[in-house]
Design a protein around this motif. Structure first.
Motif, mmCIF file in Angstrom:
data_model
loop_
_atom_site.group_PDB
_atom_site.id
_atom_site.type_symbol
_atom_site.label_atom_id
_atom_site.label_comp_id
_atom_site.label_asym_id
_atom_site.label_seq_id
_atom_site.Cartn_x
_atom_site.Cartn_y
_atom_site.Cartn_z
ATOM 1 N N LEU A 128 -1.034 6.647 -5.533
ATOM 2 C CA LEU A 128 0.075 5.692 -6.450
ATOM 3 C C LEU A 128 0.798 5.342 -5.839
ATOM 4 O O LEU A 128 1.741 5.864 -6.033
ATOM 5 N N ILE A 129 1.312 3.837 -5.338
ATOM 6 C CA ILE A 129 3.054 3.816 -4.829
ATOM 7 C C ILE A 129 3.174 2.732 -5.303
ATOM 8 O O ILE A 129 2.755 2.441 -4.457
ATOM 9 N N LEU B 25 -1.907 1.525 -3.495
ATOM 10 C CA LEU B 25 -3.345 2.362 -3.366
ATOM 11 C C LEU B 25 -3.240 2.828 -2.048
ATOM 12 O O LEU B 25 -4.172 2.184 -1.087
ATOM 13 N N ILE B 26 -3.067 4.351 -1.245
ATOM 14 C CA ILE B 26 -3.537 5.138 -0.451
ATOM 15 C C ILE B 26 -3.873 5.803 -0.709
ATOM 16 O O ILE B 26 -4.075 7.118 -0.916
ATOM 17 N N VAL C 197 2.820 -2.149 1.097
ATOM 18 C CA VAL C 197 3.771 -2.293 1.752
ATOM 19 C C VAL C 197 4.919 -1.365 2.159
ATOM 20 O O VAL C 197 4.140 -0.336 1.531
ATOM 21 N N GLY C 198 6.007 -1.928 2.055
ATOM 22 C CA GLY C 198 7.249 -0.707 2.302
ATOM 23 C C GLY C 198 7.120 0.073 1.816
ATOM 24 O O GLY C 198 7.709 -0.387 0.501
ATOM 25 N N HIS C 199 7.948 1.484 1.199
ATOM 26 C CA HIS C 199 8.641 2.274 -0.009
ATOM 27 C C HIS C 199 9.984 3.032 0.120
ATOM 28 O O HIS C 199 9.625 3.656 1.712
ATOM 29 N N ALA C 200 10.496 2.450 -0.464
ATOM 30 C CA ALA C 200 11.479 3.175 -0.382
ATOM 31 C C ALA C 200 11.664 4.957 -1.251
ATOM 32 O O ALA C 200 10.695 5.451 -1.749
#
Length: 788
Positions: free
Chosen positions: A691-692, A696-697, A723-726
């Protein structure tokens, strides 16, 4: 079943376990708390599309008598002035040379130009401007350049934007004028002595170093700034990885990686593991020759053998500003005091404020109302840089920053602080000037003639971490120390902090000088921006709401912050290490640039969405004795615009989830062959779900050596959105967690769901343009359930 209200205390609790933090929020991103309720933070927009050269280390705003607003910004490379929409380069000039005769040498087909100027005094990366030059080799040299390399004390090179059309030896006319700006400072902090600079006891000669020109992805080649420094069979050190050079093509080095032992240039052992294993390295990482195939005088020596002291600079360049009436006083760390004179015109560069002032100081402050200019960590003998004492402070005569030598007819003077090794910062508060060393706190108070000032120590073991880590709020001062946060309201107090371990267990001691504190009075927030342990640049922040006594964290990376006052909203700066500055136009410019943002302006990251999330601790019924079953929940949002995603997670035991963080940015899509780079994947299963935010990936491979999740990666599973994550975003193992995802809009009245477990938690997030929300109380239709 009747609805049950589950209330969460405001602020983040990162000291407790997820279950121990029942009834609290444990994590979030781009979230603040106001009146006890969480909400998405305000957005920001670019103040200008121009990019400043270098990393901004301080900013300061003031208004002139005619109402014109001025904003000074100091980077590690330049000094800027922003005036009502215009960005001006006011970097002081270090030296000039008039009527230089034919100094340029060009080579046909090359952009590199060799310049001869006896005693130029420049260093690599400095800025030089040529004027009154005629064309050389087809190149117009009347421009500003960044110095590419230093050949000798009288010769250096610059790089043009075009290749020369012919070879020319000694050209440019006999009337070439040259201006050298003050030397640039280090971009980041580097330990100058001991571990990390020299292996074992170090070197027995001159240390040869260069830097990576572009990030190294772990391949068999690396690109450096100056390939001429290296030779085949040299051994080099980047971070903690040792490599052997096997080939050179201009600035591209072919290398053997991950070497763990060296006997001679012909004998080495590969396959290093742990911290010395082959890995990637950031742009501008230092490249050091540790075994020179052609010059043994530069090689490292063995244990307990004498070696030379490293001359590597410890502190990065920072600035400190004050206004003296309408004029700007600017101090570059360990350098001279400069003055920008408004009456001379906006485009006039800053210049040395006084030939009588010290030429090397650490900090600057103007006392009020008596108006003595005080230089901290300065010279015991003004004008002699070798006499700089990091604990010595010197004040000018009243209302006169040109008089520094004490006499019976002026009020100039000096003190030396005893506790600590160096003065770190200073703030005006409670009618006095507070001064911090790296270990202690002192008060300097105006008492009048004959002593002028009185100096008293207030406390010990509460030092400051940087030049810009302390702030005064209505007579109460707050600051960041090496392992805790403190306040002073007449007495020094350590602040209880519910995110203390999260901050200081992953805090870069090396880069602590970069810490910058920002005040946002409209939201009662004090935010410290800092670098995490593995980062060379600011990449995290921690906020204290001083009115509600709350703490929360973020990965918002701002190198400086200016509260509203002169300007209607806060201004902040962001550093992009791989971008090029755009103002002024400089030929041969290397990377590293800063953007200026106006904050609390809209709901977006300029034109992009702000990704935010908020995660609760676990909650249960009857202390987890019974399984719980949830069939619906009632949304409670205020001032909502757009949508918010709500993820309810159910698990049977607390130890089900482990966490780490992203070590690199994750795009919104994962093409075949891509990986998810983590700081540590050892506690994650071989295949599973993470989870980010609220995404969920799933993945099918876990390389615990490289800390990469890969194989088949599926994004946005179980109804979540990809979505993109930093970098630095929290990653949680959700392989054994049951989830239910839903989307809440302003018209949603209830959400029917189905979930069961011994304990549950909730994650709220949003990631679309113009989303805005504040969350109230969670109401659930919950009842006890069986074990099957």
């Amino acid at each position: 079943m009747p609805l049950a209200s589950i209330k969460f205390a405001p602020g983040f609790d990162k000291q407790s376990t997820e279950y121990g933090a029942e009834g609290k929020w444990i994590d979030g991103e781009n979230i603040r708390f106001r009146y006890g309720q969480p909400e998405k933070i305000g957005g920001w927009t670019k103040l200008t599309n121009e990019k400043l050269i270098g990393a901004v280390r301080d900013q300061f705003a003031w208004s002139s008598l005619d109402g014109t607003r001025h904003l000074a910004l100091g980077t590690d490379k330049k000094l800027y002035l922003y005036v009502e929409g215009a960005i001006l380069d006011i970097t002081p000039i270090r030296a000039t040379q008039a009527n230089l005769t034919n100094p340029f040498v060009t080579s046909s087909g090359s952009a590199v130009v060799t310049v001869t100027d006896s005693g130029h005094g420049a260093t690599k990366g400095d800025f030089v401007t040529f004027s009154n030059a005629s064309a050389v080799g087809g190149l117009d040299m009347n421009a500003e350049f960044e110095i590419t390399s230093i050949i000798s004390s009288s010769v250096y090179t610059v790089t043009h934007s075009s290749n020369a059309s012919s070879t020319a030896t000694g050209g440019g006319s006999s009337t070439v004028d040259v201006e050298y700006q003050i030397s640039v400072g280090p971009e980041v902090n580097i330990y100058g002595y001991g571990w990390g600079i020299s292996a074992w006891n170090g070197t027995n000669g001159t240390l040869i170093q260069d830097a990576l020109n572009g990030a190294d992805n772990g391949s068999g080649t690396i690109t450096v700034d100056d390939g001429s420094k290296f030779a085949v069979n040299d051994f080099i050190l980047i971070d903690q990885e040792i490599m052997k050079i096997t080939g050179i093509s201009t600035h591209v080095l072919t290398v053997t990686r991950g070497i763990k032992g060296i006997a001679t240039t012909a004998l080495q052992v590969t396959g290093a593991t742990g911290s010395h294993a082959a890995t990637s390295h950031a742009d501008n990482a230092v490249v050091t020759i540790i075994l020179d195939a052609s010059n043994s005088a530069t090689n490292y020596v063995g244990w307990n053998r004498a070696s030379s002291t490293s001359a590597t600079t410890i502190d990065s360049r920072y600035w400190v500003f004050e206004n003296f009436g309408e004029d700007l006083l600017a101090l570059a760390s360990n350098s001279s005091l400069y003055r920008w004179d408004k009456s001379a015109g906006q485009t006039t560069r800053a210049a040395v404020a006084s030939g009588n002032a010290p030429t090397a100081s650490r900090h600057l402050i103007l006392s009020t109302p008596d108006r003595h200019l005080i230089l901290m960590g300065t010279e015991t003998t003004p004008g002699s840089t070798t006499s700089q004492d990091d604990l010595f402070l010197r004040f000018s005569s009243q209302e006169d920053f040109t008089t520094w030598a004490p006499s019976s007819i002026n009020t100039a003077g000096s003190f030396r602080i005893q506790d600590g090794s160096k003065i770190m910062t200073t703030v005006r508060s409670r009618g006095s000037i507070l001064i911090w060393t790296d270990t202690s706190m002192h008060s300097l108070q105006f008492v009048g003639p004959p002593f002028i000032f009185g100096l008293n120590q207030i406390a010990a073991n509460c030092g400051a971490v940087s030049a810009h880590c302390a702030v005064d709020v209505n007579g109460t001062t707050f600051w960041m120390s090496q392992q805790a946060f403190y306040m002073f309201d007449g007495a020094v107090k350590k602040l209880p902090c519910t995110v203390q371990d999260y901050v200081f267990d992953d805090f870069s001691i090396t880069q602590q000088q970069l810490v910058y504190v920002g005040l946002n009075t409209d939201f009662n927030e004090i935010t410290w921006f800092y670098a995490s342990e593995q980062s060379n640049f600011i990449d995290r922040s921690v906020t204290f709401n001083y009115l509600e006594n709350l703490w929360y964290t973020n990965s918002l990376a701002r190198t400086t912050w200016l509260d509203r006052g002169v300007y209607q909203v806060p201004y902040a700066t962001e550093y992009e290490p791989t971008s090029l500055g755009t103002v002024p136009t400089v030929l041969g410019l290397t990377d590293g640039a800063s953007l200026i943002y106006s904050h609390e302006d809209g709901n977006n990251d300029d034109v992009n969405p702000i990704e935010c999330f908020l995660q609760s601790g676990d909650f249960d019924i009857q202390d987890g004795e019974d399984m719980l079953s949830i069939s619906r929940f009632i949304p409670d949002f205020k001032e909502q615009k757009g949508s918010a995603d709500v993820l309810l997670s159910f698990k049977d035991y607390s130890q089900t989830t482990t966490t780490t963080a992203l070590s690199a940015t994750l795009a919104s899509t994962s093409p075949t062959g891509s990986v998810i780079e983590l700081k540590d994947s050892n506690e994650f299963p071989t295949s599973g779900t993470v989870l980010i935010g609220t995404e969920l990936i799933t993945y099918t491979d876990n390389n615990k050596t490289t800390n990469e999740l890969g194989g088949t990666i599926t994004r946005g599973t179980n109804g979540t959105s990809a979505v993109g994550h930093a970098s630095n975003r929290k990653v949680t193992n959700y392989s054994n967690v049951r989830i239910n995802a839903s989307t809440v809009t302003p018209t949603t009245t209830k959400i029917d769901t189905r979930g069961r477990g011994r304990q549950a938690n909730m994650v709220i997030s949003s990631s679309a343009v113009n989303d805005k929300w504040r969350f109230g109380t969670l109401r659930l239709d919950v009842k006890p359930d069986g074990g099957r």
